[in-house]
Design a protein around this motif. Structure first.
Motif, PDB file in Angstrom:
ATOM      1  N   PHE A 112       0.847  -1.193   0.000  1.00  0.00           N
ATOM      2  CA  PHE A 112       0.000   0.000   0.000  1.00  0.00           C
ATOM      3  C   PHE A 112       0.883   1.243   0.000  1.00  0.00           C
ATOM      4  O   PHE A 112       1.805   1.380   0.786  1.00  0.00           O
ATOM      5  N   GLY A 113       0.595   2.162  -0.903  1.00  0.00           N
ATOM      6  CA  GLY A 113       1.337   3.416  -0.975  1.00  0.00           C
ATOM      7  C   GLY A 113       2.507   3.389  -1.927  1.00  0.00           C
ATOM      8  O   GLY A 113       2.879   4.421  -2.488  1.00  0.00           O
ATOM      9  N   ASN A 114       3.098   2.203  -2.115  1.00  0.00           N
ATOM     10  CA  ASN A 114       4.203   2.076  -3.069  1.00  0.00           C
ATOM     11  C   ASN A 114       3.731   1.540  -4.412  1.00  0.00           C
ATOM     12  O   ASN A 114       4.196   1.989  -5.465  1.00  0.00           O
ATOM     13  N   ASP A 115       2.836   0.549  -4.355  1.00  0.00           N
ATOM     14  CA  ASP A 115       2.360  -0.087  -5.582  1.00  0.00           C
ATOM     15  C   ASP A 115       0.867   0.113  -5.837  1.00  0.00           C
ATOM     16  O   ASP A 115       0.431   0.096  -6.982  1.00  0.00           O
ATOM     17  N   PHE A 116       0.114   0.275  -4.773  1.00  0.00           N
ATOM     18  CA  PHE A 116      -1.336   0.401  -4.917  1.00  0.00           C
ATOM     19  C   PHE A 116      -1.899   1.217  -3.766  1.00  0.00           C
ATOM     20  O   PHE A 116      -1.245   1.433  -2.748  1.00  0.00           O
ATOM     21  N   TYR A 117      -3.114   1.668  -3.944  1.00  0.00           N
ATOM     22  CA  TYR A 117      -3.873   2.249  -2.843  1.00  0.00           C
ATOM     23  C   TYR A 117      -5.356   2.030  -3.099  1.00  0.00           C
ATOM     24  O   TYR A 117      -5.787   1.754  -4.220  1.00  0.00           O
ATOM     25  N   TYR A 118      -6.121   2.101  -2.045  1.00  0.00           N
ATOM     26  CA  TYR A 118      -7.579   2.113  -2.132  1.00  0.00           C
ATOM     27  C   TYR A 118      -8.057   3.177  -1.170  1.00  0.00           C
ATOM     28  O   TYR A 118      -7.329   3.595  -0.281  1.00  0.00           O
ATOM     29  N   THR A 119      -9.265   3.638  -1.334  1.00  0.00           N
ATOM     30  CA  THR A 119      -9.783   4.667  -0.446  1.00  0.00           C
ATOM     31  C   THR A 119     -10.327   4.026   0.823  1.00  0.00           C
ATOM     32  O   THR A 119     -10.623   2.826   0.861  1.00  0.00           O
ATOM     33  N   SER A 120     -10.478   4.842   1.843  1.00  0.00           N
ATOM     34  CA  SER A 120     -10.902   4.314   3.142  1.00  0.00           C
ATOM     35  C   SER A 120     -12.335   3.794   3.138  1.00  0.00           C
ATOM     36  O   SER A 120     -12.753   3.127   4.074  1.00  0.00           O
ATOM     37  N   GLY A 121     -13.077   4.081   2.077  1.00  0.00           N
ATOM     38  CA  GLY A 121     -14.444   3.570   1.989  1.00  0.00           C
ATOM     39  C   GLY A 121     -14.525   2.131   1.510  1.00  0.00           C
ATOM     40  O   GLY A 121     -15.601   1.534   1.500  1.00  0.00           O
ATOM     41  N   THR A 122     -13.395   1.550   1.127  1.00  0.00           N
ATOM     42  CA  THR A 122     -13.376   0.168   0.647  1.00  0.00           C
ATOM     43  C   THR A 122     -13.601  -0.795   1.806  1.00  0.00           C
ATOM     44  O   THR A 122     -13.014  -0.646   2.877  1.00  0.00           O
ATOM     45  N   ASP A 123     -14.455  -1.786   1.603  1.00  0.00           N
ATOM     46  CA  ASP A 123     -14.768  -2.726   2.683  1.00  0.00           C
ATOM     47  C   ASP A 123     -13.560  -3.569   3.077  1.00  0.00           C
ATOM     48  O   ASP A 123     -12.760  -3.984   2.232  1.00  0.00           O
ATOM     49  N   ILE A 241      -9.222  -0.876  -6.540  1.00  0.00           N
ATOM     50  CA  ILE A 241      -7.850  -0.625  -6.122  1.00  0.00           C
ATOM     51  C   ILE A 241      -7.088   0.026  -7.268  1.00  0.00           C
ATOM     52  O   ILE A 241      -7.142  -0.424  -8.417  1.00  0.00           O
ATOM     53  N   TYR A 242      -6.396   1.114  -6.940  1.00  0.00           N
ATOM     54  CA  TYR A 242      -5.620   1.854  -7.935  1.00  0.00           C
ATOM     55  C   TYR A 242      -4.175   1.373  -7.876  1.00  0.00           C
ATOM     56  O   TYR A 242      -3.575   1.315  -6.793  1.00  0.00           O
ATOM     57  N   ILE A 243      -3.619   1.001  -9.041  1.00  0.00           N
ATOM     58  CA  ILE A 243      -2.282   0.421  -9.064  1.00  0.00           C
ATOM     59  C   ILE A 243      -1.370   1.212 -10.001  1.00  0.00           C
ATOM     60  O   ILE A 243      -1.824   1.915 -10.906  1.00  0.00           O
ATOM     61  N   SER A 244      -0.069   1.074  -9.765  1.00  0.00           N
ATOM     62  CA  SER A 244       0.913   1.754 -10.615  1.00  0.00           C
ATOM     63  C   SER A 244       1.114   0.991 -11.919  1.00  0.00           C
ATOM     64  O   SER A 244       0.819  -0.210 -12.015  1.00  0.00           O
ATOM     65  N   ARG A 245       1.649   1.673 -12.906  1.00  0.00           N
ATOM     66  CA  ARG A 245       1.983   1.001 -14.170  1.00  0.00           C
ATOM     67  C   ARG A 245       3.058  -0.065 -13.945  1.00  0.00           C
ATOM     68  O   ARG A 245       3.039  -1.125 -14.573  1.00  0.00           O
ATOM     69  N   ASP A 246       3.970   0.217 -13.044  1.00  0.00           N
ATOM     70  CA  ASP A 246       5.019  -0.755 -12.742  1.00  0.00           C
ATOM     71  C   ASP A 246       4.428  -2.039 -12.166  1.00  0.00           C
ATOM     72  O   ASP A 246       4.841  -3.146 -12.539  1.00  0.00           O
ATOM     73  N   MET A 247       3.441  -1.902 -11.277  1.00  0.00           N
ATOM     74  CA  MET A 247       2.801  -3.097 -10.719  1.00  0.00           C
ATOM     75  C   MET A 247       2.099  -3.884 -11.821  1.00  0.00           C
ATOM     76  O   MET A 247       2.191  -5.120 -11.868  1.00  0.00           O
ATOM     77  N   ALA A 248       1.411  -3.185 -12.715  1.00  0.00           N
ATOM     78  CA  ALA A 248       0.728  -3.862 -13.826  1.00  0.00           C
ATOM     79  C   ALA A 248       1.736  -4.588 -14.704  1.00  0.00           C
ATOM     80  O   ALA A 248       1.525  -5.750 -15.099  1.00  0.00           O
ATOM     81  N   ASP A 249       2.857  -3.925 -15.020  1.00  0.00           N
ATOM     82  CA  ASP A 249       3.878  -4.550 -15.864  1.00  0.00           C
ATOM     83  C   ASP A 249       4.466  -5.786 -15.199  1.00  0.00           C
ATOM     84  O   ASP A 249       4.751  -6.803 -15.866  1.00  0.00           O
ATOM     85  N   ARG A 250       4.640  -5.743 -13.870  1.00  0.00           N
ATOM     86  CA  ARG A 250       5.170  -6.900 -13.152  1.00  0.00           C
ATOM     87  C   ARG A 250       4.178  -8.063 -13.166  1.00  0.00           C
ATOM     88  O   ARG A 250       4.571  -9.231 -13.259  1.00  0.00           O
TER      89      ARG A 250
END
Length: 528
Positions: A112-123, A241-250
């Motif tokens: 979380f924070g390096n590769d992806f994040y979600y908002t606090s409203g996520t269950d 969940i929002y992810i970085s392009r680097d995470m997607a490429d990996r």
């Protein structure tokens, strides 16, 4: 003196008396409107939008301090406390804090924070899927069909943010350089994936670290829900969940896909058609939350009316904002300090009028609500637990951001957006337009007052909870600007002379509706 002459004289005196009476009423009304001044608005706003009030985050110290300040002002105006709770209506809340969590494959972990994040409203949830489907931009409409040939039910869906553009910068959807609602409405792609029964949605965003930093306050702020009677949740919401392009490429590389996000975008751009990729990948998604109960409050200033006192006019604005993040304070001078202090000024004008024998026929509730930034919570609590019967509530006049000028009006700053004024009552829009013509002379902009408006401003402020209960509303708004939801939304950028005119227009509407013989008709059928 002949009878005819006596009759003429009597009629003349009657006409003079009538017009003197009308002119006197007009003069009285204007005299109270003129007590709403740029100087007073600035005084109040300089207090509640200062660092001392810590950004007024719902349920936090600064918001409670703001509520106390507003109640003190109502008391100083001579507005009495309510027997039901003084100036406050308690709003009990359940707070959830995002705890980070992790996303795993068999061979790598993402954080979380390096590769992806979600908002606090996520269950909060633990989820495992065995297949990932890349579905382009996640768009499904008459011009672009990302889902047409792919089944995503029960699978993790990965999509690109925004929408496809050609090399000239024109959107495939709009045919212009302006974005469609697939970009401007952040909920639309998630709703589409959920409709297709996806297990989880991963949205690839460019400049991940920059986006995370810019939105860190929103991402890491606690989510809040009303603490009503315990409810059984039948279904956990699909995580977005929002992810970085680097995470997607990996993820592509691990699944032996010879593609990168950059190459995928180039292919879609070249072919002007969707691109789908499905691959086996065991993916574990862990969403961790911390839950606690807190309290907040709406602030109520009730001015009892005269012969029609059982009917109620409501004037609202939300006092809360985004709080603070370390040394950064989100003061929210425009959003919605401007509306909050405008309601104060209008309340003071009516309280003065009542003291001097010109009180309203209908009662008026000046309500500064909490939790708007967390999902219209304070206004929903009020309409679910009304202090005064909703069936006796005639109208809600809602003020949310009236202190600034948006980019569309740089050359015509004397304007205000009016939203929703004829959706439930054909009379309300006419009243507002007549008052504006007679007293304030502002350009009334109805740009956002259209069905299916992409920004959905009609559904994004506190009037909406009244409209859902079939109560006519009018929403006054200056539009968004570069400082919206940023720490730069400061008092120094407020146009107080313009804010004064806008607040006076709401005052005139309130005066007319509170004193007319008949309550507003409800003849519209479009609360949504």
């Amino acid at each position: 003196m002949s009878k005819k002459l006596k009759l003429i004289i009597a009629i003349s005196f009657s006409i003079v008396f009538f017009y003197s009476f009308v002119e006197d009423k007009e003069a009285i009304k204007k005299s109270y409107a003129e007590t709403i001044t740029a100087a007073d608005l600035k005084t109040h706003l300089s207090i509640i939008a200062s660092d001392f009030y810590e950004g007024r985050e719902t349920g936090k110290k600064g918001q409670h301090m703001t509520a106390e300040y507003l109640a003190t002002q109502f008391k100083s105006f001579g507005i009495p406390e309510l027997s039901t709770g003084g100036y406050f209506q308690n709003v009990p809340l359940v707070q959830q804090l995002a705890g980070g969590g992790v996303i795993k494959t068999e061979s790598q972990d993402f954080s979380f924070g390096n590769d992806f994040y979600y908002t606090s409203g996520t269950d909060e949830q633990q989820l495992k899927t065995e297949k990932i489907v890349f579905a382009g931009y996640g768009i499904e409409d008459s011009l672009f069909h990302d889902y047409e040939k792919v089944d995503v039910s029960g699978k993790t869906v990965m999509i690109l943010s925004e929408e496809p553009y050609d090399k000239a910068g024109n959107s495939f959807i709009t045919g212009k350089k302006e974005a469609s609602s697939w970009t401007t409405n952040r909920r639309k792609k998630a709703a589409e994936a959920k409709k297709r029964k996806a297990s989880a949605l991963l949205i690839i965003i460019p400049d991940f670290q920059k986006r995370f930093f810019e939105n860190k306050k929103y991402i890491t702020s606690p989510s809040l829900q009303l603490d009503d009677a315990p409810k059984i949740k039948n279904e956990i919401e699909m995580p977005v969940i929002y992810i970085s392009r680097d995470m997607a490429d990996r993820l592509f590389k691990q699944a032996k896909q010879k593609l990168t996000v950059e190459k995928i975008i180039a292919k879609i751009q070249k072919k002007k058609s969707p691109l789908h990729i499905s691959f086996e990948e065991s993916l574990e998604i862990s969403v961790v939350k911390k839950t606690e109960k807190i309290n907040s409050e709406n602030v109520l200033g009730y001015l009892q009316g005269g012969d029609l006192k059982n009917e109620l006019v409501v004037v609202t604005a939300h006092m809360d904002h985004l709080g603070k993040d370390s040394l950064v304070v989100y003061n929210g001078a425009d959003d919605d300090g401007s509306g909050t202090v405008s309601v104060l000024a209008i309340a003071q004008a009516f309280a003065k009028a009542k003291r001097e024998g010109h009180g309203p026929r209908r009662s008026i509730l000046f309500m500064l609500v909490t939790g708007e930034e967390k999902g219209l919570l304070g206004s929903k609590w009020y309409t679910d637990h009304p202090v005064f019967p909703l069936e006796n509530t005639v109208v809600d006049l809602n003020i949310d951001m009236i202190g600034r000028v948006d980019d569309a009006h740089k050359n015509d700053t004397n304007y205000v957006y009016v939203i929703g004024s004829d959706r439930l009552s054909s009379e309300l829009k006419k009243i507002n337009e007549e008052n504006n013509t007679r007293y304030t002379g502002i350009t009334l902009d109805y740009k956002y007052d259209v069905p299916n408006e992409p920004n959905n401003f009609y559904g994004r402020s506190d009037h909406y909870n009244f409209a859902k209960n079939n109560i006519p509303i009018a929403f006054f708004f200056n539009g968004v600007h570069a400082d919206y939801h940023k720490e730069t939304d400061e008092v120094s950028k407020i146009n107080f002379a313009l804010m004064e005119r806008r607040a006076r227009l709401v005052f005139y509407d309130c005066w007319e509706i509170a004193n007319r013989d008949k309550r507003l008709i409800v003849d519209g059928k479009n609360p949504k």
